[in-house]
Write an enzyme that holds these catalytic residues in place. Sequence first.
Site, PDB file in Angstrom:
ATOM      1  N   HIS A   1       5.355  -4.318   9.268  1.00  0.00           N
ATOM      2  CA  HIS A   1       5.122  -4.580   7.856  1.00  0.00           C
ATOM      3  C   HIS A   1       5.735  -5.894   7.426  1.00  0.00           C
ATOM      4  CE1 HIS A   1       4.116  -0.221   6.726  1.00  0.00           C
ATOM      5  NE2 HIS A   1       3.088  -0.985   6.467  1.00  0.00           N
TER       6      HIS A   1
ATOM      7  N   HIS B   1      -6.166  -2.330  10.299  1.00  0.00           N
ATOM      8  CA  HIS B   1      -6.967  -1.136  10.582  1.00  0.00           C
ATOM      9  C   HIS B   1      -8.378  -1.578  10.968  1.00  0.00           C
ATOM     10  CE1 HIS B   1      -3.736   1.241   8.752  1.00  0.00           C
ATOM     11  NE2 HIS B   1      -3.676   0.252   7.879  1.00  0.00           N
TER      12      HIS B   1
ATOM     13  N   LYS C   1      -5.334   4.343  -4.590  1.00  0.00           N
ATOM     14  CA  LYS C   1      -6.251   3.231  -4.828  1.00  0.00           C
ATOM     15  C   LYS C   1      -6.541   2.454  -3.545  1.00  0.00           C
ATOM     16  CE  LYS C   1      -5.324   2.358  -9.728  1.00  0.00           C
ATOM     17  NZ  LYS C   1      -4.956   1.341 -10.740  1.00  0.00           N
ATOM     18  N   PHE C   2      -5.528   2.372  -2.687  1.00  0.00           N
ATOM     19  CA  PHE C   2      -5.709   1.668  -1.411  1.00  0.00           C
ATOM     20  C   PHE C   2      -6.781   2.358  -0.572  1.00  0.00           C
ATOM     21  CE2 PHE C   2      -4.557   1.214   3.106  1.00  0.00           C
ATOM     22  CZ  PHE C   2      -4.629  -0.166   3.234  1.00  0.00           C
ATOM     23  N   ASN C   3      -6.743   3.681  -0.488  1.00  0.00           N
ATOM     24  CA  ASN C   3      -7.731   4.427   0.296  1.00  0.00           C
ATOM     25  C   ASN C   3      -9.136   4.251  -0.261  1.00  0.00           C
ATOM     26  OD1 ASN C   3      -6.505   5.504   2.510  1.00  0.00           O
ATOM     27  ND2 ASN C   3      -5.998   7.462   1.590  1.00  0.00           N
ATOM     28  N   ASP C   4      -9.241   4.165  -1.593  1.00  0.00           N
ATOM     29  CA  ASP C   4     -10.560   4.002  -2.209  1.00  0.00           C
ATOM     30  C   ASP C   4     -11.230   2.698  -1.810  1.00  0.00           C
ATOM     31  OD1 ASP C   4     -10.343   6.432  -3.471  1.00  0.00           O
ATOM     32  OD2 ASP C   4      -9.623   5.607  -5.372  1.00  0.00           O
ATOM     33  N   LYS C   5     -10.424   1.706  -1.424  1.00  0.00           N
ATOM     34  CA  LYS C   5     -10.978   0.397  -1.060  1.00  0.00           C
ATOM     35  C   LYS C   5     -11.772   0.454   0.242  1.00  0.00           C
ATOM     36  CE  LYS C   5      -9.354  -1.885  -4.564  1.00  0.00           C
ATOM     37  NZ  LYS C   5     -10.246  -2.533  -5.544  1.00  0.00           N
ATOM     38  N   TYR C   6     -11.640   1.551   0.991  1.00  0.00           N
ATOM     39  CA  TYR C   6     -12.425   1.698   2.217  1.00  0.00           C
ATOM     40  C   TYR C   6     -13.855   2.163   1.931  1.00  0.00           C
ATOM     41  CZ  TYR C   6      -8.368   1.031   5.255  1.00  0.00           C
ATOM     42  OH  TYR C   6      -7.280   0.495   5.908  1.00  0.00           O
TER      43      TYR C   6
ATOM     44  N   HIS D   1      -0.797  -5.640  12.293  1.00  0.00           N
ATOM     45  CA  HIS D   1      -0.919  -4.513  11.357  1.00  0.00           C
ATOM     46  C   HIS D   1      -2.269  -4.608  10.662  1.00  0.00           C
ATOM     47  CE1 HIS D   1       0.663  -2.317   7.515  1.00  0.00           C
ATOM     48  NE2 HIS D   1      -0.270  -1.655   8.156  1.00  0.00           N
TER      49      HIS D   1
END
Length: 671
Positions: free
Chosen positions: A589, A300, A369-374, A298
């Site tokens: 997961h 990306h 917030k998780f998406n912002d970490k990219y 798991h």
Amino acid sequence: MSRGRIPAEDKQMDESMRSFAEKIFASEVKDEEVKGEIFDVEETSPISWQEMKVHMMLQERSGTTEKRKKHHLRLKTVALALPSVQKSVSSLSAMDEVISTSPLYQTVPTFQRVQISGDYASGVTVEDFEVVCRGLYRALCIREKNMQRSLQRFPKTPAQYLRAIEGEAWRPSDTGPVFNPPVKDGQDPFETGNLPEDLGYHVQMKEGVVYVYADKAAAERNEPKDLPYPSLEDFVDDMNFLLVLIAKGPVKTYTHRRLRFLLSKFQVHEMLNEMEETKELKNNPHRDFYNCRKVDTHIHAAACMNQKHLLRFIKKSYHVDADRVVYNAKGKQLTLKQLFEQLNLHPYDLTVDSLDVHAGRQTFQRFDKFNDKYNPVGASELRDLYLKTENAINGEYFATIIKEVGSDLEDAKYQHTEPRLSIYGRSKEEWAKLARWFNTHRVYSPNMKWMIQVPRIYDVFRSKNFLPSFGKMLENIFVPVFEATVNPQAHKELSVFLRHITGFDSVDDESKHSGHMFSTKSPKPEQWTSEKNPSYTYYVYYMYSNILVLNNLRRQRGMNTFLFRPHCGEAGAITHLLAAFMTADNISHGLNLKKVFKLSTCDMCEIARNSVLQCGLSHEEKVKFLGENYREEGPEGNDIRKTNVAQIRVAYRYETWCYELNLIAEGMKNE
């Protein structure tokens, strides 16, 4: 009962049951108050007061003789019977025979087994227990049917028990996923000279599913090729049955108690046998956790590198390519130096902390917030430059980083990953562009298998008029893959890319509620033209349906097939888990591991072994990493010399698994 056959009275769901199932579904997607009433089970009292009153009344009304009979049945202890393809010819038990005839490394040392006498019905009435067993039996049949039709995996052990319940002989199945063998030394992983010829078939999407025809004339006559095609009505009937099943009081009570019992049983097993398991591992030469094979199932692609690696690469690229044109800003071309000046940054000043790309505790259940970490340093421009396949430099930096990660994995030898790359469905050209990036930059490592993730963001594309309907999104996702399967010669780069793909994933924020209830009355994908996003179940059904047809077509052509492995169970409704139970080979997961920190060496090696079993590595690679008998379930399939998993642990898992399946078989004997 014949295989997969459901009694007529169960199959023909009356309107009241269908209505009840739809009410449950509605309560999930709308997050109503009813949700708590239906699904929540108190930790301290898993059986409600109302159920207790009914139970007591039934006991008082029943006759003395019947009461005694049921009481003795409830105290029954089920003997463990391990499945065997052929009946034993010796006087030994199945487990003893496996042990006595196995090589030394497969021998199961003597250990203390945990058994509770009289646990036949686990604290529910015998009538309720039998209701639960019938429901669990049919649930297993539903999953088995869906896995076999889509060429995904269903374990041998429960299949043997299902056939025994039905009074049929179990036979090994030849269905299952097809993975390409590893690239041999000297062989080019991007070879195009061995692609199959064009079949001349015509592919066309109809009601959200791709159909395959001999030619256009056959399509006009509506005469598709003889491939398995999904039935929406059957799927919804099965889904409604499972919805009703998980809402039944007896099922909730029994399963809640059984799971708590199994947790306690494992804790007792550890307390009694931990030293013996450790002794096994200490006596295992050469192997420990660090040199047994493990797969990150798991991950990306845009997050496959660690923070320090990304920071080091950014600084190195600036040192080498400061004057290189790397970015287009509204028609204006910028060099790398100009881009950093525009962002008021200098690579020398960057640190791991300022880069801020680590998904820590503050991102838990916060998808925004998780998406912002990219976005490194919070700058989307740097994400486009370093972590995208399409940009002014054709994704060169991203490809280089991934290849460096692959090289690190090869040096480490025992670590593998399955990075995910995105196909959005916004345009039909996405597949061709992604395949061109993969082939041009030769993004290959023997320690990497690739997966395709499909973000559930139709609503975003529709609101910007990028797509006319959800059906068009499905068409963009699946039709190019079908075309490359039918005619690889005309889609060489994509055909090569598909050789390295092992599965599809469905990703996005699960906590978002669509408010849509999936049923036979739901709009067909080509009719879904609103800006509202379809439900999770809607997405999953149409992805599974197309993978089902695609896998059967590719198997006929001798090509590799794909698993369906969606993100599931993070923050969504219980219906998400239900949909994945019906359609997914597995989900990857491990959020609960946040609460299970004190893992032993045996625990970690067991997790590592499971990661190899469920991943998309080929049979040849799994034989090398796990042993020749890895497909056998139980101690016979574990080679401690390779996995470093104690045989005591594997025997405990297998015996417990068989015991639970035995209970279902016992409950079905009155059928």
